[in-house]
Each structure stands twice: as structure tokens, then as C-alpha cells.
Design a protein around this motif. Sequence first.
Motif, PDB file in Angstrom:
ATOM      1  N   LEU A 103      39.014  20.606  11.894  1.00  0.00           N
ATOM      2  CA  LEU A 103      39.351  21.952  10.716  1.00  0.00           C
ATOM      3  C   LEU A 103      38.875  21.994   9.631  1.00  0.00           C
ATOM      4  CD1 LEU A 103      41.080  24.551  13.413  1.00  0.00           C
ATOM      5  CD2 LEU A 103      39.116  23.941  13.657  1.00  0.00           C
ATOM      6  N   ALA A 104      38.741  23.038   9.409  1.00  0.00           N
ATOM      7  CA  ALA A 104      38.372  22.705   7.736  1.00  0.00           C
ATOM      8  C   ALA A 104      39.220  22.437   6.848  1.00  0.00           C
ATOM      9  CB  ALA A 104      37.538  23.678   6.726  1.00  0.00           C
ATOM     10  N   ASN A 105      40.647  22.951   7.495  1.00  0.00           N
ATOM     11  CA  ASN A 105      42.059  22.613   6.226  1.00  0.00           C
ATOM     12  C   ASN A 105      42.444  20.863   6.535  1.00  0.00           C
ATOM     13  OD1 ASN A 105      42.782  22.348   8.646  1.00  0.00           O
ATOM     14  ND2 ASN A 105      44.051  24.082   8.942  1.00  0.00           N
ATOM     15  N   CYS A 106      41.611  19.833   7.011  1.00  0.00           N
ATOM     16  CA  CYS A 106      41.979  18.592   7.290  1.00  0.00           C
ATOM     17  C   CYS A 106      41.382  17.917   6.097  1.00  0.00           C
ATOM     18  CB  CYS A 106      41.291  18.282   8.132  1.00  0.00           C
ATOM     19  SG  CYS A 106      41.642  18.827   9.812  1.00  0.00           S
ATOM     20  N   GLU A 107      41.988  17.469   5.498  1.00  0.00           N
ATOM     21  CA  GLU A 107      41.659  16.494   4.095  1.00  0.00           C
ATOM     22  C   GLU A 107      41.819  15.110   3.758  1.00  0.00           C
ATOM     23  OE1 GLU A 107      43.510  18.790   0.448  1.00  0.00           O
ATOM     24  OE2 GLU A 107      42.156  20.079   1.394  1.00  0.00           O
ATOM     25  N   ASN A 108      40.978  14.507   3.065  1.00  0.00           N
ATOM     26  CA  ASN A 108      41.091  12.621   2.710  1.00  0.00           C
ATOM     27  C   ASN A 108      40.920  12.136   4.244  1.00  0.00           C
ATOM     28  OD1 ASN A 108      41.104  13.752   0.166  1.00  0.00           O
ATOM     29  ND2 ASN A 108      43.539  13.913   0.111  1.00  0.00           N
ATOM     30  N   GLY A 109      40.575  12.621   5.450  1.00  0.00           N
ATOM     31  CA  GLY A 109      39.948  11.520   6.129  1.00  0.00           C
ATOM     32  C   GLY A 109      38.763  11.085   6.434  1.00  0.00           C
ATOM     33  N   THR A 110      38.984  10.019   6.694  1.00  0.00           N
ATOM     34  CA  THR A 110      37.582   8.954   6.504  1.00  0.00           C
ATOM     35  C   THR A 110      37.886   8.247   7.641  1.00  0.00           C
ATOM     36  OG1 THR A 110      39.567   7.876   4.632  1.00  0.00           O
ATOM     37  CG2 THR A 110      37.627   6.549   5.327  1.00  0.00           C
ATOM     38  N   PHE A 111      36.256   8.635   8.424  1.00  0.00           N
ATOM     39  CA  PHE A 111      36.270   8.054   9.614  1.00  0.00           C
ATOM     40  C   PHE A 111      34.632   7.045   9.299  1.00  0.00           C
ATOM     41  CE2 PHE A 111      37.293  12.754   9.244  1.00  0.00           C
ATOM     42  CZ  PHE A 111      38.220  13.087  10.343  1.00  0.00           C
ATOM     43  N   GLU A 112      34.817   6.212  10.038  1.00  0.00           N
ATOM     44  CA  GLU A 112      33.950   4.707  10.082  1.00  0.00           C
ATOM     45  C   GLU A 112      33.833   3.999  10.678  1.00  0.00           C
ATOM     46  OE1 GLU A 112      35.422   3.621   5.260  1.00  0.00           O
ATOM     47  OE2 GLU A 112      35.877   2.848   6.499  1.00  0.00           O
ATOM     48  N   ARG A 113      32.817   3.725  10.614  1.00  0.00           N
ATOM     49  CA  ARG A 113      32.627   2.881  11.898  1.00  0.00           C
ATOM     50  C   ARG A 113      33.086   2.727  13.579  1.00  0.00           C
ATOM     51  NH1 ARG A 113      34.502  -0.469   7.766  1.00  0.00           N
ATOM     52  NH2 ARG A 113      37.118  -0.424   9.558  1.00  0.00           N
ATOM     53  N   ASN A 114      32.571   4.504  13.992  1.00  0.00           N
ATOM     54  CA  ASN A 114      32.471   4.674  15.432  1.00  0.00           C
ATOM     55  C   ASN A 114      31.073   4.891  16.337  1.00  0.00           C
ATOM     56  OD1 ASN A 114      35.626   5.347  14.839  1.00  0.00           O
ATOM     57  ND2 ASN A 114      35.168   6.770  13.345  1.00  0.00           N
ATOM     58  N   ASN A 115      31.122   4.564  17.887  1.00  0.00           N
ATOM     59  CA  ASN A 115      30.071   4.707  17.862  1.00  0.00           C
ATOM     60  C   ASN A 115      30.064   5.846  18.926  1.00  0.00           C
ATOM     61  OD1 ASN A 115      29.309   2.590  17.675  1.00  0.00           O
ATOM     62  ND2 ASN A 115      30.123   1.568  19.762  1.00  0.00           N
TER      63      ASN A 115
END
Lengths: 239, 255, 411
Positions: free
Chosen positions: C302-314
Amino acid sequence: MDTLIELSHIKKTFGKLQVLKDISCHFESGNIVSVLGPNASGKTTMIKSILGMVIPDEGDIRFCGARVNKTFDYKKYIGYMPQIGRYPDNMKIGQLFDMMLDIRNCNKIPDTDLIEAYRLKSMYHKPMRTLSGGTRQKVSAALAFMFNPDVLILDEPTAGLDPFATEILKQKILAEKANNRLVIITSHILSESEELADTVMYLYEGKIKFYEPLAALQMETGEQKLGKILTRLLTEEHV
Amino acid sequence: MFKIAKYIILDIIRSKVLIAYTLLLATICTVIFLSDSDVIKGLVSITTIVMIIVPLVSIIYATTYYFNAAEFTELLVSQPIKRRDILLGEYLGISSSILGAFVLGVCLPVALFALSATGITLMVAGGLVTLSFTSLAFWASTKTRDKSKGIGLALMIWFYAAIIYDALVLLFLFTFSDYPLEKAMIVLTALNPVDLARIMILLKLDISALMGYTGALYRQFFGSGTGIAFSVSMLFIWSVLPVLLALKIFSKKDL
Amino acid sequence: MKRISLICLFAVAVTVASHARTLVVAVDTALPDLKAAVAEAADGDTIKVKKGYYYSYNTLITKRLTIIGDGYPVLDANYKEEVVTILTNGVTFSGFVLKNSKTGSMRDYAGIRLHKVHNVTISNNRLINNFFGIYLSDCDHVSVIGNTTSGTGTELTAGNGIHAWQCHDVIIMNNYSTRHRDGIYFEFVKKSRIISNTSERNFRYGLHFMFSDDDLYQKNTFRNNGSGVAVMYSKRIRMFDNLFIENWGSSIYGLLLKDITRSQIVGNRFVRNTTGIYMEGCNLMTANNNTFINNGWAMRILANCENGTFERNNFESNSFDVTTNGLLNLNKFDQNYWDKYEGYDLNKDGTGDVPYRPVSLYAQIMEQIPQSVMLMRSFMVNLLDKVERAIPSLTPESVKDINPKMKPWTR
């Protein structure tokens, strides 16, 4: 002479055009009937009605006394040669004959006179699409005569045939007549009708103008040539 | 009837068009499977192509063949054979030939590279789409008098079912998004054989997402076997009904 | 001298230990049930319960005992009470079948209750048809290991399988929980570990965190629950190497995250869930090295999530990779593998040369009109998505992976 085919009050309309206007007539065995008439006079429509390819709006068609509406069994006794014979492109002549024998389930010995006379056997391996118009006509003719039918319906049989082939076909037609068969021919070529026909039917705008033995017509008009007979009769009418 | 079918099949087998179609399908499938190691992804690509090409070729080829065989049909009608048997024989012959092309072109590669529940669903759905569109071709052919009109009608049916139908449905959804549309959507789906086939494949590929839908009717439709049973039986109707209508028209048709 | 005194001390210790007795409970003996044995025993004693069928109406363990079932004796509360309550530190309780606690809304009746204790081990028990399975309140340094608990199986009278409230330094390991409301439930539980457990077919969540910080769960399997794991109002939760599988249905998620911060999701597998991860109000999240296969929605953020990091996922064979209800400008996607990526890699460095936008236009349409799920994979939808990729205007500009990988990460 037995009445084989009987048409009573046949009417047929295509769209706004009334093609057959109350046609009633008989066809007898041992007889060659030449159906004449200008283009769009209803010749082919009448033939197709007899064959169940065109379904009349009104009226009855009887074959040997029995109504034929939507039945198909009576076609066993009819051989039909269409104006233009077209067959599956990739089928070979030999296969076509085999197929017709197969689907007609005929247990009589097939009449192969024309196949032999036209030397079609040597072309059995040729696919239909490679054939000339004349050869296709030969195939159509051979098919029409193949099952020893009591009635032969030939739609413009000699169109596209060379003189030799035409002659062979004529001889065949006469031979069938001798076998007490009924032959119905539509043709534009008057000399041919004259040569073959016992009876002449003239259709004009969906009506039978006249349907009489050739001899009677000759007597009536005092003319020998069919062309002259027609001119005489038709101009008289219009005068 | 079976004899006529047999001779038509024998005739079609020699035609270059159907061989080309078989080779085209086989090439597409093989290239897709060889170029992508992910089998499921390959099936998805094939589905997309199959849902466009198969209906198109089925309906156009059948219509063209019907009209090219018009004089042959006349000849058969002049023979002691029931009209019903002639048309059914032609349908049987043409549809089984096109179906054969589909089996060789798609089912065989799929069976070799991706034999799975999804693969089998694709085979069944594609086969039923072939039958439906051949059936529709017969309806279009008997409905019209000449070849150009027949092919025109066939093309319109294809274009409508494979391309614009979904756009119209989407438009419909946008317009009436405030209303409960579940029932309407299921009915709309049933009205298009391409959609029915697509739903069958969806039920295998995307069941996880489909289960996320909240409406009770969809849940019932997607869950259990209802959706599959519904799609398959509707596709059967699509394969049979147009040809029955064609029979009705043909029995009264002047040749 | 020193050495001698050490030896003496050791000897004393041995004598004290040897003073500890082992009491045997068996049907039709002087000690016919656990209650009688506890009354008889002293701190440090061992109670062995022979195989048999015993009724236990909230037997209180008030002494420091080692209680062992021999051949899985059955303790049945016959729907009247709790089965066993442990009120003393240092108890070991192992090898029992505990059945039929009372259910009801007044109290949380449990198979085994632990209250205000530490250094207690509950291991290898089988809990059947209890309202709550193992209930920890106000505990610390407790181990719950190798137990199985199967709840009432009816949604209205189901409590949690392993329930911990106001605890810290608890370890929950190798347990199996099913037919409960939540498989494992943590409320105000700090610095605890949940390792190698399996939760399946629970009505609400496989694992549920409320207001719990600094916990770790690792190598667990959550299969076919009302949702796999729910983490709510918590901080610094580490979620490593778990398997979330077949959590199916509307509003059912593999992993549901609500109002949590600074948590890590690393090395997990999400397979055939309706939604792999659902995030709402999450800050400073890290989701790396996870694998999403065959999910309906791999991630819904949801748009109220901030500063997330999403890396190297398949991301492989998901119907939708990422969806959102607005903009995700403040989150970073990098170096993920997306099987729907159709870009090219001219310099052959394994990274695509054009960015990937995981939020498809059709996903946006689905957001507005859920009924359009029926149009999935249709020609029109494919066309829309292709057009959108060519002329990106409707999908949030921020959601893009600048370095999409050409091949999946091998794990």
C-alpha cells in the motif's frame, strides 16, 4: 411409356424474382426431352427442383407416383450431369469414381462405357484441379451414366466438349433411350436438340410456352428445322 | 456421412494450406519451448498465440473449403444421400482435419515439452475452440450465399470473438462498475468461445489470483470444478449449436 | 586444600542429587494420578507417568519437577477445566497426550498453561482438541520444543495453538500446530525465536505477532492457513528462510504486515498464495533474496509504506508481481528477477538495459474493478499492458527496478 416424373403447380421465387410460375408437366420413359429457353427462363431451376437441390415454394414433384419432398431415395434412379462439374481439388479422377461408387452403395455393375470411350482410365492418377474444363465435363458425363439410372438429367452437356466427345455422348444418349430410359437435356444448341429430342419443352419467363413432340411441332408449323419452328411459334405468339 | 467425412479428410490431407498451418503451429510451439527454459511461461505464450491463430484459421479455412466445395456439395445433393448427412459429413471431415492439424502442431509439442495439467488444459481448450469455430464457419457459410460474403462474415465473427469482445466487456465493466456484475460477467464469458477457453486455462494458471476475488458467485465458479465443467460444456454447445443451425438452414437451402 | 574443598563440594552436590526421588504414577496404584504425585513430590524430584488414561482437571505443578510421560499417557480434562498449569520455575514437562480442555469465552482454557515462570521446558507432547494448546503468560527463558497441537477444528471455539503473552527470551522449535485460530500467537513478546515449526490449516494465521519486538522466526512452514503469518504493530522482526505455501482465498495472504518497522524478510519462499506479501503502513522494511512462485499477487504494497528496500528477489509465474493503491515513490526495487521482463541486455552483464515496471496497467484496472479478473490473459489485456510498457503514463513512475536481472538468482 410410363410416367416417371410429374410436376404439378411448381412455383419458385428467388428474392423478388419469380423464376417458376406454376409449372405442371410429365416426363415419360423411353423419351428424350430437350428443355429450351432463353437465359434465366427457369430451365436450371426446374431441373434442380426435380433433383431436390432447389426446394420449390409450392407444388408437388412426384417420381413414379410418389412425392419426393425432402426425400432422397428416388435419386438412386437419376443420373445428373451438372453444367459445371467441380470436385474436391486434391482428389484424383480414379478416387472420385471410387468415392461415388462407395457412397452410392450400388450393387449393379457400373456402366463404364463412357470411361472407356473417353479413355479416362489413363488419367485416373490426375488430380481434379489440374484438369481442363472439357475433361471435367467428360468426368461428369461418365459419372451421370455410371449407375444405369432410369432418368438422366444433363445440364448443357456438350458445352466445352470437343466434337468427338460430343458425338460419343450423343451416341450414348441414344443408346440409353433405346433402353427405355428418360433423358432430359437442357441446351442452347438447337441442332443438337433437333438431332436427339423426341419432345421439346420451351420455357419462357418461368412458364411452359409449349411442350410437344418434335414431330408434332414439325407438322404444325410445316418447318423441319427447330430454329425455324421456334421462330415461327414464338413470333406468332407475339403477334 | 462418415464416407463423405472420410473423402473430405483424404482431400484436405493433400492440401498445402493445412500442412502449412500445422507446420506454423508446430514451429511456433517448438521455438517458444526451445527459447524459454520456463515451461509455464512457454505455455502462457502459446496460449496467447493459440487464442488468436486457431480461431482465425479454423473459421476461415472451413468457410473457404465449404464454398470451394459448393459444386461438389451440389453433386452430392443430386445423389441419393440425405442433406443432413452431407453437411454433417462435411463438418466432420473439415473439423477433424483442422483438429488433426492442431493436435500435430500444438498438442504434440506441448506433450513433448510440457506435459502437465496446464498443458492438457491448453490442448483441450484449443481443440474445443477449433471445433467451435469450424462449427461457426458452417453457420456463416450456410447463412450467406456467396464466398466473399461468407468469408466476410467469418472474419467478422473471428474479429469480434478474438479481439474486440473483451474490449467491449471491459468498457461494459467501466460503465456499470457500480452494479453487481458477477452474473453478467459469467453470462458474457459464455457468449464467447475464446473467452471460455481462456477461462479454462486461467483456472489452471492463475487459480491463486482467482481465489482472491471476494464475490460469492465467482468463488463458487472458480473454486471446485464448477468453472471447468461450465467452460467445457459451454464450449461443447458452441461446437454443436451453430452446426445444428447450419443444418436447419441447409435443409431448406437452394443450391 | 582448595582442590579438596572443591571435591567435597562436588560430593555434597552429588548426594543432594541422589536424594532426588523418582515417583511413578500408574493406574490403580498408590499414585493413581499426576495430582497425587505432585502432592507427594519435593522440588527436584522426577515424576514418571506410566502409559494409561488419566483425568486431569487443571493439575497445578507447584514444585520444581521433571515430569515425564512413559508411552504417551493421556491426561483428559473432559471439557471441565484446563489440563495442566505450571506455576514453578525449572519444570520440565514431556511426553504426554493432553486432551479436551474446556472451551468458552470467559477464560482462555489451555492444554498446558505456564504462568510467571522461567527455565521451563515443554517438549514432545501431543495436544488434542484443547481450546488453547500451550499458553505462556508472563514467562521468560521457556522452551517449547517438538510438540504437536491440534485444536477443536471449529472456528467459533478455536483458540491459539501456542500462545505467548508478555514473555521474553522464549524459544519455540519443531512444533506442529493445526485446527487452531492462530497456530502460534505472540503478544508483547520480545527477543524470542520461532524455529522450524509447521502451522497449517489454522483458521486465522499460521503465526501472529502483536506488539512484539526483536523476534526471529526462521525455517518455518506456513501452509493453507487463514493467512500464513501476520505481523502487526511490531518492530525489528527478522523473518528468515520460511516457506509460505497455499494460503488461498480472498483477503488471505502468505505474509500480512501491518504497521511494523525495521523488519527484515530474507530468503523466504512464497508459493501458490493468493497474495505473497501484503504490506500496510510499514517503514524501513527490507525484503531481499526471497522467491515468489505461482502467487496471484506476489506483493501488494500500500502507498503508506515508506523506505522499503526490495532487492535480489525472484518473481516467477505470478499472475501479478506488484500492485499498490497509489504511489510507491519512497521504496526501492533493485536487481530483482522478473519473469515478465521483456527487455534486452546488450552488454551481456546479466542486467537488463531498460528498467522494469512491475505494476501493470491491468493490475491498476483490477484495483478499480475487481470483476475484470475474468479478462485476465485476454488479448485486450495483453495489448493494454504492451501499450503501457511502450508509453508508460498510468503506472506509478517510481515503481521500477533499474537493474532487472536477466536470469533468476540461484538459491
